[in-house]
Enzyme design. Structure first.
Site, short mmCIF file in Angstrom:
data_model
loop_
_atom_site.label_atom_id
_atom_site.label_comp_id
_atom_site.label_asym_id
_atom_site.label_seq_id
_atom_site.Cartn_x
_atom_site.Cartn_y
_atom_site.Cartn_z
N GLU A 1 -4.80 7.54 -3.21
CA GLU A 1 -5.28 6.26 -2.68
C GLU A 1 -5.50 5.25 -3.81
O GLU A 1 -5.35 4.04 -3.59
CB GLU A 1 -6.57 6.52 -1.90
N HIS B 1 1.76 4.65 -2.70
CA HIS B 1 1.81 6.10 -2.41
C HIS B 1 3.19 6.67 -2.76
O HIS B 1 3.30 7.75 -3.32
CB HIS B 1 1.56 6.35 -0.91
N HIS C 1 0.83 -1.21 0.00
CA HIS C 1 0.00 0.00 0.00
C HIS C 1 0.87 1.26 0.00
O HIS C 1 0.73 2.13 -0.87
CB HIS C 1 -0.91 -0.03 1.24
N GLU C 2 1.79 1.33 0.96
CA GLU C 2 2.60 2.54 1.08
C GLU C 2 3.54 2.71 -0.12
O GLU C 2 3.84 3.83 -0.52
CB GLU C 2 3.39 2.55 2.40
CO CO Z 1 -3.35 5.15 1.90
#
Ligand code: CO
Length: 509
Positions: free
Chosen positions: A305, A279, A275-276
């Site tokens: 996101e 980003h 997830h990170e």
């Molecule tokens: Co996030």
């Protein structure tokens, strides 16, 4: 005069660059506070942060910026500026008007009330008693509404709630969100029922077996490397550290992520890292020529996101990704040697109705968000009051998720957002998923064999498509226009619903 316009423009950009550089300093000391700072240094750090935010506010409200903006917009040569230049002027002007329109007292009251409310929330949550937080929450909500009413004029939106949304998802109307979320909900609820009927008992011992923190650090490194996020080489722009709650911070040449290692739940960190990293790649891949300019910042929270969700779920929970990655993981974690890809992928895609948003799966997550969105919208629309929040919350959980909430700690007090003054933020989580579904379709059209590349651990073409179509344009477009440009379609929940329907076809994956 041609020269004067370009001269004013350069002046404006220089002033804005200072603001962006200051922001990058703030993010490094925030990161340090979460990762490295000695526990007893909080007081000194809050002085530093307070000073930086005061300097930032002064820079953003500097009357010279106001004069330059007036001059450039009044100039007869204004139209001769290129579209990137005009976009920068638009964004600088928007930021300037917002900062100068808010009365200083209101900003200070808001900051104070946020601290009071979030601390009271922690105590009320521990005691599972919403009545303890109600009066502080009312004060915070009233200040947010006052702020929203001021911003409404500047942002030229129709309602206070839309002014709040605009901070996270520029130019997104509540009408559009409501329509899109209604479609999403109508698609998800029957899918959820179908999955629940066919769910089989799951042997989770593979996912709960102990994996040491040291080994999990190696897994993180292998994952970031596979995804093309350099955290180890001498040319690295990233790094991975450890915090209670994972996050990404920084921009351009210095983008760092964090994770949390649980010895008995090693996949937890795997999905945080994925997830990170999504980003982080977004921040790293912004058009380098636009660095420190408003146009070179991320487009919106929802678009951000969409990138984290794309890598976490669409890539990271796919059979193809694990076909390539499981053998590598088995080399580091020999006790997984007998686990098959099918079995592993089934386990990480388990759908279960839960009370807690951050523990929920890909399907139910969005229903948690829709509930929060509807409550916020109706709260700012005066359809419900702060007193009624627990009741409305519990009714919606029963209706949308078929879940009975026992107390307010697991109900209306579970998330920090509303008690930290964050209103209008929640929709961006589900918008991110919706965008990721559209991106999935567009990517498949452009690179029909991207999934088989994934099975070979090859993300080069996927990364480059995302870089060119989503990351590189940064803030040149508003989010809705960016999605249209990148995918050829207007914002639409259907592709995301279809992606899930396809994944849970026969619930066998
Ligand atoms: Co996030």
């Amino acid at each position: 005069m041609e020269n004067s316009v370009s001269y004013i423009y350069r002046e404006l950009l220089e002033k804005t660059k200072d603001v962006a550089v200051l922001g990058s300093i703030q993010s490094v000391i925030h990161w340090d506070m979460e990762t490295m700072m000695p526990p007893n240094a909080v007081e000194q750090r809050s002085l530093q942060l307070e000073l930086l935010s005061r300097i930032g506010h002064q820079m953003c409200t500097n009357s010279t910026v106001g004069k330059l903006l007036q001059q450039i917009q009044a100039s007869s040569e204004y139209a001769k500026l290129g579209e990137i230049e005009r976009r920068n002027v638009y964004l600088i002007n928007k930021n300037y008007l917002e900062h100068t329109s808010l009365p200083e007292k209101l900003v200070a009251d808001m900051a104070k009330q946020e601290t009071v409310t979030v601390n009271a929330w922690k105590r009320a949550k521990a005691k599972k008693d919403y009545s303890l937080i109600k009066s502080e929450l009312k004060k915070l909500f009233e200040l947010s509404r006052q702020m929203a009413e001021v911003l409404m004029e500047v942002k030229q939106v129709k309602t206070p709630y839309e002014a709040l949304i605009d901070q996270f998802e520029p130019k997104m109307s509540t009408q559009k969100i409501t329509e899109t979320f209604d479609t999403l909900q109508a698609g998800l609820r029957p899918l959820l029922n179908k999955i629940q009927e066919t769910n089989t008992d799951l042997d989770t011992k593979n996912l709960c077996q102990p994996v040491s923190v040291e080994v999990q650090r190696q897994i993180s490194q292998l994952l970031t490397q596979t995804l093309g996020y350099d955290t180890v080489s001498p040319a690295a722009n990233g790094r991975v550290d450890e915090t209670e709650h994972p996050f990404t911070s920084g921009s351009y040449q210095d983008v760092r992520i964090t994770t949390h290692y649980y010895v008995n739940d090693f996949t937890n960190s795997i999905f945080s890292i994925l997830h990170e990293t999504g980003h982080a790649l977004y921040e790293l891949n912004v058009n380098p020529e636009w660095r420190y300019q408003p146009v070179g910042g991320p487009c919106s929270y929802g678009i951000h996101e969409s990138q984290s969700r794309f890598y976490e779920n669409i890539v990271g929970r796919s059979k193809e990704f694990w076909t390539g990655f499981l053998p590598k993981l088995q080399k580091i974690v020999p006790t997984l040697a007998k686990t098959g890809v099918e079995e592993f992928v089934y386990a990480i895609n388990r759908v279960e109705r839960s009370k807690i948003r951050i523990k929920s799966d890909e399907v139910t997550y969005n229903l948690h968000i829709i509930i929060r969105y509807e409550i916020e919208r109706d709260l700012f629309g005066d359809k419900i009051g702060i007193d009624e929040l627990p009741q409305v919350w519990n009714e919606k959980y029963e209706k949308y998720l078929g879940i009975k909430i026992k107390d307010d700690a697991e109900g209306v007090m579970q998330d920090t957002h509303w008690y930290s003054g964050l209103y209008g933020y929640f929709p961006s989580y589900a918008l991110g998923n919706i965008y990721s579904g559209q991106i999935n379709n567009a990517l498949t059209e452009a690179l029909p064999n991207w999934r088989s590349q994934l099975a070979h651990g090859n993300l080069v073409e996927v990364n480059s498509w995302l870089k060119n179509n989503i990351h590189y344009p940064s803030s040149f477009y508003e989010p809705e226009d960016l999605i249209k440009k990148a995918t050829g379609k207007n914002i639409d929940s259907q592709p995301f619903i279809q992606y899930l329907q396809n994944k849970y076809k026969n619930n066998e994956h």
